[in-house]
Write a protein that holds these residues in place. Structure first.
Motif, PDB file in Angstrom:
ATOM      1  N   SER A 192       1.017  -0.915   0.438  1.00  0.00           N
ATOM      2  CA  SER A 192      -0.263   0.382   0.318  1.00  0.00           C
ATOM      3  C   SER A 192       0.906   1.092  -0.187  1.00  0.00           C
ATOM      4  O   SER A 192       2.243   1.192   0.202  1.00  0.00           O
ATOM      5  N   ASP A 193      -0.005   2.016  -0.073  1.00  0.00           N
ATOM      6  CA  ASP A 193       1.343   3.984  -0.527  1.00  0.00           C
ATOM      7  C   ASP A 193       1.317   3.649   1.003  1.00  0.00           C
ATOM      8  O   ASP A 193       2.842   4.390   1.194  1.00  0.00           O
ATOM      9  N   ASP A 194       1.298   3.419   2.111  1.00  0.00           N
ATOM     10  CA  ASP A 194       1.771   3.937   3.769  1.00  0.00           C
ATOM     11  C   ASP A 194       2.784   2.964   3.385  1.00  0.00           C
ATOM     12  O   ASP A 194       3.356   3.463   4.388  1.00  0.00           O
ATOM     13  N   ASP A 195       2.579   1.959   3.375  1.00  0.00           N
ATOM     14  CA  ASP A 195       3.614   0.393   3.732  1.00  0.00           C
ATOM     15  C   ASP A 195       5.005   0.863   2.853  1.00  0.00           C
ATOM     16  O   ASP A 195       6.178   0.830   2.874  1.00  0.00           O
ATOM     17  N   VAL A 196       4.608   1.405   1.725  1.00  0.00           N
ATOM     18  CA  VAL A 196       5.507   2.075   0.497  1.00  0.00           C
ATOM     19  C   VAL A 196       6.110   2.701   0.809  1.00  0.00           C
ATOM     20  O   VAL A 196       7.788   3.344   1.129  1.00  0.00           O
ATOM     21  N   ALA A 197       5.977   3.791   1.828  1.00  0.00           N
ATOM     22  CA  ALA A 197       6.239   5.359   2.339  1.00  0.00           C
ATOM     23  C   ALA A 197       7.862   4.530   3.678  1.00  0.00           C
ATOM     24  O   ALA A 197       8.323   5.202   3.669  1.00  0.00           O
ATOM     25  N   LEU A 198       6.583   3.830   4.240  1.00  0.00           N
ATOM     26  CA  LEU A 198       7.471   3.861   5.374  1.00  0.00           C
ATOM     27  C   LEU A 198       8.458   3.247   5.230  1.00  0.00           C
ATOM     28  O   LEU A 198       9.852   1.856   5.649  1.00  0.00           O
ATOM     29  N   LEU A 199       8.581   2.211   4.015  1.00  0.00           N
ATOM     30  CA  LEU A 199       9.754   1.284   3.026  1.00  0.00           C
ATOM     31  C   LEU A 199      11.045   2.242   2.819  1.00  0.00           C
ATOM     32  O   LEU A 199      12.182   1.753   3.345  1.00  0.00           O
ATOM     33  N   ILE A 200      10.366   2.741   2.300  1.00  0.00           N
ATOM     34  CA  ILE A 200      11.432   4.283   2.073  1.00  0.00           C
ATOM     35  C   ILE A 200      11.637   5.025   3.177  1.00  0.00           C
ATOM     36  O   ILE A 200      13.642   5.041   2.668  1.00  0.00           O
ATOM     37  N   ALA A 201      10.868   4.956   3.540  1.00  0.00           N
ATOM     38  CA  ALA A 201      12.270   5.922   4.931  1.00  0.00           C
ATOM     39  C   ALA A 201      13.067   4.891   6.175  1.00  0.00           C
ATOM     40  O   ALA A 201      13.679   5.227   6.616  1.00  0.00           O
ATOM     41  N   SER A 202      12.300   3.589   5.992  1.00  0.00           N
ATOM     42  CA  SER A 202      13.113   2.765   6.781  1.00  0.00           C
ATOM     43  C   SER A 202      13.887   2.708   6.306  1.00  0.00           C
ATOM     44  O   SER A 202      15.663   2.816   6.706  1.00  0.00           O
ATOM     45  N   ARG A 203      14.625   2.145   5.105  1.00  0.00           N
ATOM     46  CA  ARG A 203      15.648   2.312   4.198  1.00  0.00           C
ATOM     47  C   ARG A 203      17.004   3.017   4.066  1.00  0.00           C
ATOM     48  O   ARG A 203      17.962   2.887   4.576  1.00  0.00           O
ATOM     49  N   LEU A 204      16.475   4.207   4.106  1.00  0.00           N
ATOM     50  CA  LEU A 204      16.477   5.712   3.583  1.00  0.00           C
ATOM     51  C   LEU A 204      17.574   6.475   5.611  1.00  0.00           C
ATOM     52  O   LEU A 204      17.689   6.917   4.908  1.00  0.00           O
ATOM     53  N   GLY A 205      16.257   5.346   6.344  1.00  0.00           N
ATOM     54  CA  GLY A 205      16.769   6.103   7.533  1.00  0.00           C
ATOM     55  C   GLY A 205      16.554   7.964   7.463  1.00  0.00           C
ATOM     56  O   GLY A 205      16.594   8.951   7.724  1.00  0.00           O
ATOM     57  N   ALA A 206      15.148   7.543   6.659  1.00  0.00           N
ATOM     58  CA  ALA A 206      14.599   9.206   6.683  1.00  0.00           C
ATOM     59  C   ALA A 206      13.550   9.007   7.497  1.00  0.00           C
ATOM     60  O   ALA A 206      12.910   8.300   7.534  1.00  0.00           O
ATOM     61  N   ARG A 207      12.808  10.525   8.002  1.00  0.00           N
ATOM     62  CA  ARG A 207      11.803  10.898   8.514  1.00  0.00           C
ATOM     63  C   ARG A 207      10.578  11.004   7.780  1.00  0.00           C
ATOM     64  O   ARG A 207       9.550  11.124   8.641  1.00  0.00           O
ATOM     65  N   LEU A 208      11.025  11.498   6.784  1.00  0.00           N
ATOM     66  CA  LEU A 208      10.172  12.297   5.732  1.00  0.00           C
ATOM     67  C   LEU A 208      10.564  11.865   4.620  1.00  0.00           C
ATOM     68  O   LEU A 208      11.589  11.723   4.098  1.00  0.00           O
TER      69      LEU A 208
END
Length: 1023
Positions: free
Chosen positions: A492-508
């Motif tokens: 889902s969009d939310d899970d995609v955003a969480l995965l990107i943030a998690s792998r890049l070490g980002a908050r936003l």
């Protein structure tokens, strides 16, 4: 999200609360927890007002102050001042928009581990005032151990009450003075260090990762120091045993591989209870590990195999060696799939209550089935259940090979494994769940041999009814989900955003990065992780203040193997399914299912079936509005397979379906469909319609883009002239680049059919001014316009000055600037451009003349006045003028001019390192807000040069930035970087001389003089 309820039922207080919140809702800054909206609810029979805000898991400053006191680690002054400066910056943003916080205190200042500082609870207590906010911030800093007497000049200056912007600058300058080295001011480094120091040493609860090292005493001690520096606690130094703070086996394995490769050390990794005992965790199987190797227990291997390549060691297959890390960007903890995990958790609950249960997880390759099973096993173990993961493979040969694999995994003696009867196997399954519920995960069950499957099914049927066993199989395929199967689709969009943030070490994750990744990969986890790995490996993404940003011109690519995988999947589909996939590819991102159905020639009743095929098949994701988003890799694959003629037919049908719509999105999509169908004239008309719609919505940049695209299909000179006039009216200077040059070439061919020489010249001049990102093309257009008889000399001069200003090339526009200053009808904007060229060229008199004429019409920018005063040697007046410019610009919205003014201000503060650092930091922030990458990089270059004497890596970064600026075609940026590098890096006399000549040729006399000075110094040194 968090809800805040106003306790008072007084109507007047509630009305005041609502008014405060409405103002605060309009605030948008990365440093505040936004208020999202208001509502009313009934509590205990009374109507109450509530507000919804963003939520953050970051600790508050109050938490960190308490933690600091508890472990005896004081807050470094540089860190405390940096926190104060960041807080004041957010307050300044709010105050300039008429909003005060009204309740600043340490518990409302949130400090993230990555160094971010955010303010919570704006306007929730009372209205407050800017002065009260600033005073409250001073109290917060006193709580950090700073002396209010030492901050008197910041909060109580002789000039009067300071605003939050002044406070932010002053605190930033003090932070630099307190700690010129970046580490001493690093908020994130302090928070991370504090958490390591504060890690409790007593026995911990729950599962933990354990690492044991062996080898020569000296090497073991060095390895233990490395492990302790990573947050591990040494349990038995003599035995080389350490315990990590959590069950993150991947992190443990990474540090274990580091210590093993650095010295003559062998390492082993396992997972188990925090209280050990460790001797039971590390059995005899871990004895005799060769130096430089890392071995894992089977339980640890389950949690690490997604991110690492593992191979079994010995005959028991209960011990694994780590052969290397897989190509996954920052591969870390499992992210997302909460709905799927909840489904599996309910299945485990049912098995616990009612006996054996067998379920399937179905999905295509790479969709995340294995990772889901591993996460289920990890969570089951943490919840007190038993869990085993068996991976089947095609390489397993022999009778009942898959049953033998199950027996080995659960610890049964292979020699006596139940290979003959279902009864024996059922008793083994019953024993697994004897002491606690058990999850048995069979990964890639479709690869199991037929004999094993038949025996396993019979054994499961024979298992005692009360056995608390859940069997979860992962199966590759496109099957629909039934009552006992779970179909995995794209994230889902939310899970995609969480995965990107998690792998890049980002908050936003900003929308532009999210959309770029999703457009290429859809929500396919494997494709997404590979794309992230490409970005990380190529340094194509930055994370600044917790915000991830894609670098300029960065392209998201996937390996050819993934594209081949996508093509193979598409080829396996039947003709009808391929038609649906092709229709979704042509319909574009966000297309509703009914539109896809219509393009595929299917009835509207097929909508649900289409969603099922695309989403659950792992080809597309669905947004919150129900629109379908097909992964670009699948879109490219299906369109290459169905053929060009079929694609054109679908594009025409898609354009026709949108013919009656008047929304900007549909008009833009229709233009794109017509272009792909080859109907350039109709596409141009659609682009014009899309431009009108975008302009009506206030989207100037989007309107400019569609007008530029329309130029590629317009077939009359009058239409071209009108479109170019509209571009000029939008004022989107420097928005057009080389990507529209084909369209512009067509437009020039059409305009040359005009009988009016003035029209032919005017169109070229207007387009030249809009090509600030492609100056070479702009010069060609300017020269062509000058050769047309009947052109307007004043218009030509204005265009030359504008292009030279945008390109940072004063030599190409200084003569035109002189003409403008002497012209009768010069406009203020052109005169300001002329003044900037004159400042660069060190022609003070010309700059003064241009500014005086511009000021007669409208106030000239204080920045240019300050720069002119600096050229005249009037340093004090220049500093005062630039300080005023900054104060004025902070209250406005012209962030690019704000950034330029801060850079200029920093340039004259040579005697005050703290204020100079603060000004450069302000320039960087303003440039980022303006979206001007060249100024961002110039500010970074100055900061690198600033710290080069204390940090050897700064000079290397400065040289890299300079080279990148040249590649991007940034004339001014590359020359500034080269000048700074020559001044602080000790360039040779020949290099400095060559650079001085280059600067002279470009017309940058100020920079040429600085470079010449370096050359002279070198000549003196050589002598």
């Amino acid at each position: 999200m968090t809800a805040h309820v106003l306790v008072s039922v007084d109507e007047q207080e509630q009305a005041a609360f609502v008014e405060r919140v409405r103002k605060a809702v309009a605030l948008s800054h990365a440093g505040l927890l936004r208020l999202l909206g208001l509502g009313r609810t009934s509590i205990d029979g009374a109507e109450r007002t509530y507000v919804i805000s963003e939520r953050s898991d970051a600790p508050s400053l109050a938490d960190l102050i308490a933690r600091s006191a508890e472990v005896g680690v004081p807050i470094p002054p540089g860190v405390a001042l940096s926190i104060g400066a960041a807080t004041a910056e957010v307050l300044d943003h709010a105050h300039r928009r008429g909003v005060s916080h009204g309740g600043i205190e340490p518990r409302r200042i949130l400090v993230g581990r990555e160094g971010s500082v955010r303010i919570a609870d704006f306007c929730l207590d009372r209205a407050g005032s800017p002065d009260e906010d600033v005073a409250a911030l001073a109290t917060c800093l006193a709580g950090c151990g700073l002396s209010l007497e030492g901050l008197r000049d910041v909060f109580e200056p002789s000039a009067g009450r300071p605003d939050a912007g002044d406070v932010s600058d002053s605190l930033s300058a003090l932070a630099f003075r307190a700690s010129p080295g970046a580490q001493g001011r690093s908020i994130g480094a302090w928070v991370a260090a504090l958490s390591v120091v504060a890690e409790p040493v007593p026995e911990l609860e729950g599962a933990r990762a354990w690492v044991r090292v062996s080898g020569p005493d000296k090497s073991v001690n060095r390895a233990l120091e490395t492990l302790e520096g990573s947050g591990a606690t040494t349990v038995d130094r003599a035995a080389g045993v350490t315990r990590l703070a959590d069950d993150d086996v991947e992190a443990a394995l990474r540090v274990a591989r580091i210590v093993a490769t650095e010295g003559e050390v062998a390492a082993s990794v396992t997972i188990g209870p925090a209280n050990g005992p460790w001797r039971e965790l590390f059995g005899d199987a871990f004895d005799g590990i060769p130096p430089g190797n890392v071995w894992l227990s089977a339980e640890a291997a389950d949690l690490a195999r997604v991110s690492f390549v593992l191979s079994s060691v010995g005959s028991s297959s209960r011990v694994f060696a780590a052969a290397g890390e897989r190509g996954i960007a920052g591969a870390g903890r499992f992210v997302g799939r909460l709905d799927e995990l909840s489904w599996l958790a309910r299945a485990l609950g049912e098995a616990t209550d009612h006996g054996p249960l067998r379920v399937s997880v179905v999905g295509p390759a790479g969709i995340g089935k294995t990772r889901l099973l591993l996460e289920l096993a990890r969570r089951a173990r943490k919840g007190g259940a038993q869990a085993h993961v068996v991976r089947f493979s095609q390489s397993a040969k022999g009778p009942l090979a898959s049953v033998l694999a199950i027996a080995r995994e659960v610890g049964a003696d292979t020699a006596e494994s139940p290979t003959a009867s279902a009864g024996q196997l059922s008793r083994l399954l019953e024993s697994l769940a004897r002491d606690a519920p058990c999850v048995l995960c069979l990964d890639d069950a479709h690869l199991a041999d037929a004999e094993s499957l038949e025996l396993f099914e019979a054994a499961l049927l024979a298992t005692a009814p009360g056995t608390r066993l859940l069997v979860v199989e992962s199966v590759r395929g496109e099957h629909g989900a039934g009552a006992s199967s779970l179909a995995l689709g794209e994230l889902s969009d939310d899970d995609v955003a969480l995965l990107i943030a998690s792998r890049l070490g980002a908050r936003l994750v900003p929308p532009e990065l999210f959309e770029a990744l999703v457009d290429r990969t859809g929500g396919h986890p494997l494709f997404l992780e590979e794309a992230l790995q490409t970005l990380v490996a190529g340094a194509l993404v930055d994370v600044h203040d917790g915000v991830a940003r894609l670098r300029d011109a960065a392209e998201i690519r996937l390996p050819a193997s993934f594209e081949s995988l996508a093509r193979a999947r598409v080829k396996e589909l039947d003709a009808s399914s391929r038609r649906v996939l092709a229709a979704a590819a042509v319909a574009g991102p966000g297309a509703p299912p009914e539109r896809v159905a219509a393009l595929a020639g299917l009835p509207p009743s097929s909508e649900e079936e289409i969603v099922w095929q695309l989403v659950r098949g792992g080809f597309a994701r669905r947004d919150d509005d129900g629109g379908l988003h097909l992964s670009a890799v699948y879109a490219e694959a299906v369109l290459s397979i169905v053929g060009h003629e079929d694609e054109i037919e679908l594009c025409r049908a898609a354009a026709q379906a949108l013919a009656q719509s008047s929304t900007f999105e549909d008009l833009a999509a229709r233009a794109s469909h017509l272009e792909r169908a080859g109907d350039v004239v109709e596409a141009a008309r659609a682009h014009l319609a899309a431009a009108r719609a975008a302009k009506a919505q206030g989207g100037g940049a989007a309107a400019a883009g569609h007008l530029a695209r329309a130029l590629g299909g317009l077939d009359t000179a009058a239409d071209v002239e009108h479109a170019v006039e509209q571009l000029a009216e939008l004022g989107q200077a420097q928005t057009l680049g080389v990507d529209v040059e084909d369209a512009l070439a067509h437009a020039l061919e059409v305009i040359d059919t005009s009988p009016s020489p003035a029209a032919r010249a005017s169109v070229r001049l207007t387009l030249a001014r809009l090509l600030g990102r492609a100056p070479e093309s702009a010069w060609v257009l300017l020269d062509a316009a000058a050769s047309i008889e009947g052109h307007d000399p004043a218009e030509l001069a204005r265009a030359r000055v504008a292009v030279a200003r945008a390109a940072g090339y004063p030599a190409r526009g200084i003569e035109a600037a002189r003409l403008l200053v002497g012209a009768v009808d010069a406009d203020p904007a052109s005169l300001r451009d002329a003044a900037q060229l004159a400042v660069w060229a060190r022609e003070t008199e010309l700059a003064r003349g241009a500014l005086a004429r511009a000021d007669a019409v409208s106030p000239a920018p204080r920045r240019l006045l300050g720069e002119a005063l600096s050229l005249e040697g009037k340093a004090e007046e220049a500093e005062l003028e630039l300080a005023r410019a900054l104060r004025d610009l902070r209250k406005g919205d012209d962030r690019e001019e704000h950034a330029r003014a801060a850079l200029s201000y920093a340039a004259i503060l040579l005697g005050d390192a703290g204020r100079r650092f603060s000004a450069l930091s302000e320039a960087s922030r303003a440039a980022r807000a303006a979206g001007n990458r060249e100024i961002v990089e110039m500010a970074a270059m100055h900061l690198d040069a600033f710290s080069a004497s204390d940090d050897a890596e700064s000079l290397e970064r400065l040289d890299r930035r300079t080279s990148a600026a040249r590649v991007r075609g940034w004339t001014l940026g590359s020359l500034v970087g080269a000048t700074l590098s020559a001044e602080v890096g000790g360039a040779s006399r020949e290099t400095a001389g060559d650079l001085a000549r280059e600067a002279t040729d470009l017309g940058h006399a100020v920079l040429a003089a600085r470079l010449a000075a370096v050359a002279v110094t070198k000549r003196s040194d050589d002598t």
